[in-house]
Design an enzyme around this catalytic site. Structure first.
Site, PDB file in Angstrom:
ATOM      1  N   TRP B 325       0.839  -1.196   0.000  1.00 53.44           N
ATOM      2  CA  TRP B 325       0.000   0.000   0.000  1.00 53.44           C
ATOM      3  C   TRP B 325       0.880   1.253   0.000  1.00 53.44           C
ATOM      4  O   TRP B 325       0.562   2.256  -0.634  1.00 53.44           O
ATOM      5  CB  TRP B 325      -0.907   0.004   1.237  1.00 53.44           C
ATOM      6  CG  TRP B 325      -1.764   1.237   1.349  1.00 53.44           C
ATOM      7  CD1 TRP B 325      -3.014   1.408   0.844  1.00 53.44           C
ATOM      8  CD2 TRP B 325      -1.418   2.474   1.989  1.00 53.44           C
ATOM      9  NE1 TRP B 325      -3.475   2.665   1.125  1.00 53.44           N
ATOM     10  CE2 TRP B 325      -2.518   3.351   1.836  1.00 53.44           C
ATOM     11  CE3 TRP B 325      -0.307   2.925   2.686  1.00 53.44           C
ATOM     12  CZ2 TRP B 325      -2.526   4.638   2.344  1.00 53.44           C
ATOM     13  CZ3 TRP B 325      -0.310   4.218   3.188  1.00 53.44           C
ATOM     14  CH2 TRP B 325      -1.417   5.054   3.015  1.00 53.44           C
ATOM     15  N   HIS B 326       2.003   1.157   0.732  1.00 50.19           N
ATOM     16  CA  HIS B 326       2.861   2.340   0.843  1.00 50.19           C
ATOM     17  C   HIS B 326       3.536   2.704  -0.464  1.00 50.19           C
ATOM     18  O   HIS B 326       3.818   3.870  -0.716  1.00 50.19           O
ATOM     19  CB  HIS B 326       3.916   2.133   1.933  1.00 50.19           C
ATOM     20  CG  HIS B 326       3.368   2.332   3.301  1.00 50.19           C
ATOM     21  ND1 HIS B 326       2.778   1.327   4.003  1.00 50.19           N
ATOM     22  CD2 HIS B 326       3.273   3.440   4.072  1.00 50.19           C
ATOM     23  CE1 HIS B 326       2.364   1.788   5.170  1.00 50.19           C
ATOM     24  NE2 HIS B 326       2.643   3.082   5.237  1.00 50.19           N
ATOM     25  N   GLY B 327       3.830   1.727  -1.274  1.00 54.32           N
ATOM     26  CA  GLY B 327       4.495   2.083  -2.527  1.00 54.32           C
ATOM     27  C   GLY B 327       4.705   0.879  -3.403  1.00 54.32           C
ATOM     28  O   GLY B 327       4.791  -0.256  -2.926  1.00 54.32           O
TER      29      GLY B 327
END
Lengths: 300, 482
Positions: B325-327
């Site tokens: 989700w973060h990257g």
């Protein structure tokens, strides 16, 4: 109430710890030239947390120097004219470029005629209007930043506007201005054309070089350079080749500090919080001046 | 528009005054103002991507209403899948398309095959991961009949786009935010005042902590191969504080700004660096995201009420998904995996819920030595994992870690621009002590009895902002890129 108290607290903190930069005042002299009000002292402060802190002293002539300018017929005196890099408010005035040169050359007095934003027109006009004084000086060095200092073909008074003059009574606001916190407001004011007008940039390099050359020739014919006792201090890396050739062809000495700067890849030559030369940068410049005089034996 | 920009400094008072003095009589008009201001706030960055928010808003509004009317399970599922496909489709395309194409091509060539995949030059719309998850939670809650859909489109649009938390959270649940938006707000001086205090504290974290450390962290990570382990430790620790200051600072400003409009957002951080194990860390770090994963992935997968094997699988899934989700980079996946590996032993030994009831120093002024040791260990582990989070690539993170553990030497760090390091150490010590003092309530950073102490703290925090303000750094928030 809290806001007002917080303002007072911050104002007091800035004053007590001297976080703000002192800026010596200007006045317009009889020759219609801006000069610093004589005999001012203060400190140049850079960085939010006083990372650089150095004293300055404006002498009786209105320049930042530990010397008073009293040229004599007998002594050996060299004048260095230039912008804020020569004025050196960002350095300890007792360790300026001039002082460094004096240490490298014996029995020579260096007079630093430096003012921020001083271009070649300013410098040559100063010599022109103070002929008697400069006739006694044995050698004159003009500092030239090619892309900044040849924008004019003759001298005229450039108004020196202080941004938010009234607000400058608050040292907190001076400090905030210096650290860039008020930059967005300044940018917007500039966009709205309040304050400084944006300078028209000349896009084309060739046109620029032609204009600069033409300006130099006009300045020279108007105010005159005494070739034998004149040198131009410049960075050849930042100067047009044709201009350098012109100077050489006309026998005008040049002192190039660019080579020294280029070699100094491991050591920065400018200050952290300011683009001016740091002590190392000033050493390099001073060494070039010393070598120039030693090599050409111009002061003997 | 950035919270720490001059534009926002002008924008906020204008919207605030219009909200309480012009549009206060009509809830619909007030919500319309929120939507307009939010779209202006977002469009300031790139107006083209406003269409994504509008589209996402329309889809979930319509799907929500349809889900309420529909009673057949098959059709309800179809509607849910439609919403999921649309929202995650946008997210997948803008955020993960290149990552999956490149990874697929690399995997294929690793096994000797040859395949050509075309990466696209895609701009990642700011905040897409945040508002996508927010709208998804709305549809999922309606699907699970935990929430009734709103018929007021303006209120729903305001819920999706509410500018204080639009681009970097907290990821709000419809159950919390929508009811507040759907009813008339009354101005409260106390609420607005506590909002302003949170904004100041958030600005301090962002400007004085995160932004001032950024150039040092950037230099150390960029030149990791040239620095000894002592400097690399410094770089990782500073990054830990940078990202905390950056993201929790943003959250505080968002929560504080929402308070100015009479709206309470959920807390996103509760002093995570005082955690005594990884489980406690995840209960206090980016709370809105970890609870989102807990409620919409972990629990539907069976949560902890299933076999140990499946729970371990579930833990891995949520941490890996959280990383992704973060990257769109394997570094984030590894980062998530490390946290899963650190969490699983706690679960196996039944320690994952150990500190729920007693935050550090709950009953004592100072933490016990044991707590202090646990805090230091947890911080050390989290800091190590940050290396993957901050590194540009896996190779970069392994270089960093490799040197960290191989070149065990100490050398004083000198930043190329000559930043005076002692200033930053003093700043961080002050910050840690202050955070410890205020640890009992993350929403009241200036909760002191005496007026003088309170004033002194305001003044010191503002002074900190001024002293560490750096006009030269990129002032955008790290989490904008997620």
């Amino acid at each position: 109430m809290y806001l007002f108290l917080a303002f007072l607290f911050l104002e007091a903190t800035v004053r007590i710890f001297h976080l703000h930069n002192d800026s010596p005042d200007w006045y317009l002299d009889e020759n219609k030239m801006y000069k610093r009000v004589p005999n001012q002292e203060g400190h140049a402060v850079f960085g939010n947390r006083r990372q650089q802190f150095s004293p300055f002293r404006i002498n009786a002539a209105g320049y930042n120097s530990y010397r008073e300018f009293e040229p004599t017929e007998d002594g050996v005196e060299v004048a260095i004219l230039g912008d804020s890099f020569i004025e050196g408010l960002h350095q300890d005035y007792r360790n300026s470029i001039g002082r460094k040169v004096e240490r490298g050359l014996s029995n020579v007095h260096i007079y630093e005629y430096g003012h921020s934003d001083f271009d070649l027109a300013d410098q040559m006009y100063l010599v022109h209007t103070n002929k008697e004084e400069f006739e006694k000086v044995d050698f004159i060095i003009y500092e030239l930043k090619y892309y900044n200092d040849l924008l004019r073909s003759e001298y005229s008074v450039k108004p020196r506007k202080v941004v938010f003059p009234l607000l400058r009574h608050s040292k907190l606001l001076v400090y905030l201005l210096d650290i860039g916190m008020i930059d967005p407001v300044k940018r917007i004011l500039r966009k709205l054309s309040i304050g400084q007008k944006p300078r028209k940039d000349i896009e084309d390099n060739l046109t620029k070089d032609l204009i600069f050359m033409d300006n130099f020739i006009k300045l020279n014919s108007k105010y005159g350079l005494e070739k034998d006792k004149t040198a131009i201090l410049l960075d050849t890396r930042q100067t047009n080749k044709a201009f350098l050739d012109y100077l050489e062809k006309h026998g005008i000495h040049t002192i190039d500090y660019g080579r020294g700067f280029e070699k100094s890849t491991n050591k920065p030559t400018t200050l952290i919080y300011d683009q001016h030369w740091n002590d190392h940068g000033r050493n390099l410049v001073a060494n070039e001046i010393i070598s120039f005089f030693k090599k050409n034996q111009l002061l003997e | 528009m950035l919270f720490n920009s001059f534009e926002f400094f002008v924008f906020l008072p204008i919207v605030f005054l219009a909200y309480w003095f012009i549009t206060f009589k009509s809830l619909r008009v007030q919500n319309a103002l929120i939507v307009t201001a939010s779209y202006a706030f977002y469009g300031w960055w790139d107006w083209r991507f406003l269409s994504l928010i509008v589209f996402s808003t329309l889809i979930d509004y319509v799907v929500g209403l349809a889900l309420e009317k529909e009673s057949g399970l098959g059709r309800r599922k179809l509607l849910l899948w439609f919403s999921l496909a649309a929202n995650l489709g946008f997210l997948g395309f803008f955020k993960y398309y290149n990552f999956f194409v490149d990874s697929f091509v690399e995997a294929f060539s690793f096994f000797g095959g040859e395949i050509s995949g075309r990466s696209l030059n895609i701009i990642l719309p700011v905040g897409i991961s945040f508002y996508t998850f927010q709208t998804l939670s709305y549809t999922l809650d309606i699907y699970k009949r935990k929430l009734e859909p709103t018929k007021d489109f303006m209120a729903f649009a305001a819920f999706v786009s509410f500018f204080p938390q639009l681009v970097a959270g907290p990821i709000e649940r419809a159950t919390n935010l929508l009811p507040q938006i759907s009813k008339k707000r009354v101005f409260s001086y106390e609420q607005a005042s506590s909002g302003l205090k949170l904004i100041i504290w958030g600005l301090f974290k962002k400007v004085a902590i995160a932004d001032s450390l950024a150039p040092i962290v950037d230099d150390i990570f960029l030149n990791a191969q040239d620095y000894p382990s002592s400097t690399l430790v410094l770089g990782a620790v500073f990054f830990g504080f940078q990202i905390y200051g950056d993201f929790s600072g943003y959250s505080d400003i968002a929560i504080g700004t929402a308070k100015l409009f009479g709206i309470e957002l959920m807390s996103n951080f509760k002093f995570p660096y005082f955690s005594r194990n990884i489980a406690e860390f995840w209960r206090t770090w980016h709370i809105s995201l970890s609870t989102w994963f807990r409620d919409y992935i972990y629990i539907p997968l069976g949560g902890s009420r299933t076999t140990k094997k499946l729970v371990i699988r579930n833990i891995f899934i949520i941490f890996l998904v959280s990383g992704l989700w973060h990257g769109a980079n394997w570094t984030f996946v590894i980062w998530g995996g490390i946290h899963a590996l650190l969490f699983i032993p706690l679960f196996l030994f039944n320690n994952n819920r150990k500190y729920i009831e007693n935050p550090v120093g709950a009953n004592n002024r100072f933490p016990s030595l044991r707590d202090l040791l646990n805090i230091t260990t947890t911080f050390g582990l989290v800091t190590l994992s940050w290396i993957f989070f901050r590194a540009e690539s896996l190779a970069h993170s392994f270089t960093y870690l490799g040197r960290l553990f191989s070149d065990l030497s100490f050398k004083e760090y000198v930043h190329p621009l000559g930043y005076r390091m002692i200033d930053y150490f003093i700043l961080l010590i002050f910050f840690i002590i202050y955070e410890y003092i205020i640890r009992k309530d993350e929403r009241k950073p200036f909760n002191f009895k005496h007026k003088t102490t309170r004033f002194l703290m305001y003044a010191l925090v503002v002074l900190g902002i001024v002293l560490f303000y750096d006009s030269g750094v990129d002032r955008s928030f790290i989490y904008f890129q997620f």
